[in-house]
Design an enzyme around this catalytic site. Structure first.
Site, short mmCIF file in Angstrom:
data_model
loop_
_atom_site.label_atom_id
_atom_site.label_comp_id
_atom_site.label_asym_id
_atom_site.label_seq_id
_atom_site.Cartn_x
_atom_site.Cartn_y
_atom_site.Cartn_z
N HIS A 260 6.41 0.89 -14.70
CA HIS A 260 6.42 -0.28 -15.57
C HIS A 260 6.31 0.15 -17.04
CE1 HIS A 260 4.74 -2.94 -12.11
NE2 HIS A 260 6.05 -2.76 -12.03
N LEU A 279 -14.80 -4.24 -14.18
CA LEU A 279 -14.69 -5.40 -13.30
C LEU A 279 -15.86 -5.43 -12.31
CD1 LEU A 279 -10.85 -5.25 -12.64
CD2 LEU A 279 -12.06 -7.23 -13.59
N ARG A 280 -16.22 -4.28 -11.77
CA ARG A 280 -17.34 -4.21 -10.81
C ARG A 280 -18.65 -4.60 -11.50
NH1 ARG A 280 -16.53 0.61 -9.29
NH2 ARG A 280 -15.42 0.23 -7.31
N SER A 282 -19.06 -6.59 -13.95
CA SER A 282 -19.09 -8.00 -14.35
C SER A 282 -19.19 -8.95 -13.16
CB SER A 282 -17.84 -8.33 -15.17
OG SER A 282 -16.68 -8.19 -14.38
N GLY A 283 -19.19 -8.40 -11.95
CA GLY A 283 -19.37 -9.26 -10.78
C GLY A 283 -18.17 -9.38 -9.88
N ALA A 284 -17.05 -8.76 -10.23
CA ALA A 284 -15.89 -8.77 -9.34
C ALA A 284 -16.16 -7.91 -8.12
CB ALA A 284 -14.65 -8.27 -10.08
N VAL A 286 -14.98 -5.14 -6.10
CA VAL A 286 -14.05 -4.03 -6.30
C VAL A 286 -14.23 -3.01 -5.18
CG1 VAL A 286 -13.27 -2.22 -7.87
CG2 VAL A 286 -14.13 -4.39 -8.80
N GLU A 288 -13.68 0.67 -3.06
CA GLU A 288 -13.78 2.05 -3.49
C GLU A 288 -12.41 2.67 -3.75
OE1 GLU A 288 -16.56 3.62 -4.31
OE2 GLU A 288 -17.55 1.70 -3.90
N SER A 289 -11.37 2.14 -3.09
CA SER A 289 -10.01 2.64 -3.27
C SER A 289 -9.05 1.55 -2.84
CB SER A 289 -9.77 3.91 -2.45
OG SER A 289 -9.77 3.59 -1.06
#
EC number: 2.3.3.8
Length: 368
Positions: A260, A279-280, A282-284, A286, A288-289
């Site tokens: 892209h 992101l993790r 902040s509460g998302a 997420v 490990e892979s």
């Protein structure tokens, strides 16, 4: 539909049929290099005619109910095409499929579309899909993939990604681990997409039919940090499963430019690893892979089912979509006996002649 894209249109009509729509989603096409005509398609087993117009103005005037335009114009003509479409107030959404659109042209279109309240999807996108309702162009792939991913009826999970190819992978992952996709959008791989992650995540947050959200970001750009801010501000409260692809770039010593145009990290904060960490924090949700993304989606879905926020419904099989003869023959599913064809025509009541020789003599002598 702008452009001569018979295969894409037929794919959309087949999707409409398998979703049990009463009428096709495509009402017309327009292409300035042909005259007005009607083109034949199938809606299930029924043959239908869809008008094609030389003039975009005539197409919109004839079909005032049309609010979405999909343009297959090339990078050379798409700017003028979209600019013309933005003149019609009935238009609410324009999907731009073309890749390689100059960034200065994209930014001009973004400004005009924003001022007129029009949503742009793309450029450089496969589009989007709303199971049970409508799909853009070739989104979702072939019919066997659509049926396997249960895209013929709405689920409870909405997603947004940059990549069109990865959106098809998300369709598959979500269908295997939840009750299916409610809506999915691929915003496009350019650095200046017509709509952003934030635009769609906010829409999903405000739609009561969406119970959980999946975000697939990627290396390059800082748009994912706007989602981080929304989570911190509690403007997004629904479960959000997120992953940014491109973490392998951290292990390559030289600068990496992925497929892209926007997939290149120009600063530490633009790397996929930094975005995933933010992101993790902040509460998302997420993983490990990427390999673990399906498991994280499944865990989140199961929690919502236990809380009775999602109540799974009995599966209703979709109607069968007839297969085109040419495709069925290519797959080896059908066979057809040889036939004798002739273009000879003689209506005088006498025996047909070929080059002055009676046709019976031709056949008896094994000449033809």
């Amino acid at each position: 539909i702008w452009g001569q894209q018979a295969k894409a249109i037929q794919g959309m009509l087949d999707f409409d049929y398998v979703c049990r729509r009463n009428s096709p989603s495509v009402v017309a096409s327009t292409y300035p290099f042909t005259g007005d005509n009607k083109q034949k398609y199938y809606f299930g087993q029924k043959e239908i005619l869809i008008p094609a117009y030389k003039s975009m103005a005539k197409a919109f005037a004839t079909h005032p109910e049309a609010t979405v335009m999909i343009t297959f114009a090339s990078m050379r003509s798409v700017f003028e095409t979209v600019l013309e479409a933005l003149e019609f107030p009935q238009i609410k959404v324009i999907a731009i499929i073309a890749e390689g659109v100059p960034e200065n042209q994209t930014r001009k279109l973004l400004k005009i579309a924003h001022d007129r309240g029009v949503t742009l999807i793309g450029p450089a996108t496969v589009g989007g899909i709303k199971p049970g309702a409508f799909k853009i162009g070739n989104t979702g792939g072939m019919m066997d993939n659509i049926l396997a991913s249960k895209l013929y009826r709405p689920g409870s999970v909405a997603y947004v990604s940059r990549s069109g190819g990865m959106s098809n992978e998300l369709n598959n992952i979500i269908s295997q681990n939840t009750n299916g996709v409610y809506e999915g959008i691929a915003i496009g791989g350019d650095r200046y997409p017509g709509s952003t992650y934030t635009d769609h995540v906010i829409r999903y947050q405000n739609d009561d039919r969406v119970k959980m959200i999946v975000l697939l970001g990627e290396v390059g750009g800082v748009e994912e940090y706007k989602i981080v801010d929304l989570l911190k501000q509690k403007k997004v409260t629904k479960p959000l499963v997120a992953w940014c692809i491109g973490t392998c770039a951290d292990h390559i010593t030289s600068e990496v430019q992925f497929g892209h145009a926007g997939a290149s990290a120009n600063a530490l904060g633009e790397t996929a690893a930094c975005k995933n960490a933010a992101l993790r924090a902040s509460g998302a949700l997420v993983p490990e892979s990427f390999d673990d993304l399906g498991n994280k989606i499944r865990q989140t879905y199961d929690d919502l089912v236990r809380q009775q926020i999602i109540i799974p419904q009995p599966e209703v099989p979709p109607p069968a979509v007839p297969m085109d003869y040419a495709w069925a023959r290519e797959l080896g599913l059908i066979r057809k006996p040889a036939s004798f064809m002739t273009s000879i025509c003689d209506e005088r009541g006498e025996e047909l002649n070929y080059a002055g020789v009676p046709i019976t003599k031709v056949l008896e002598s094994d000449m033809g």
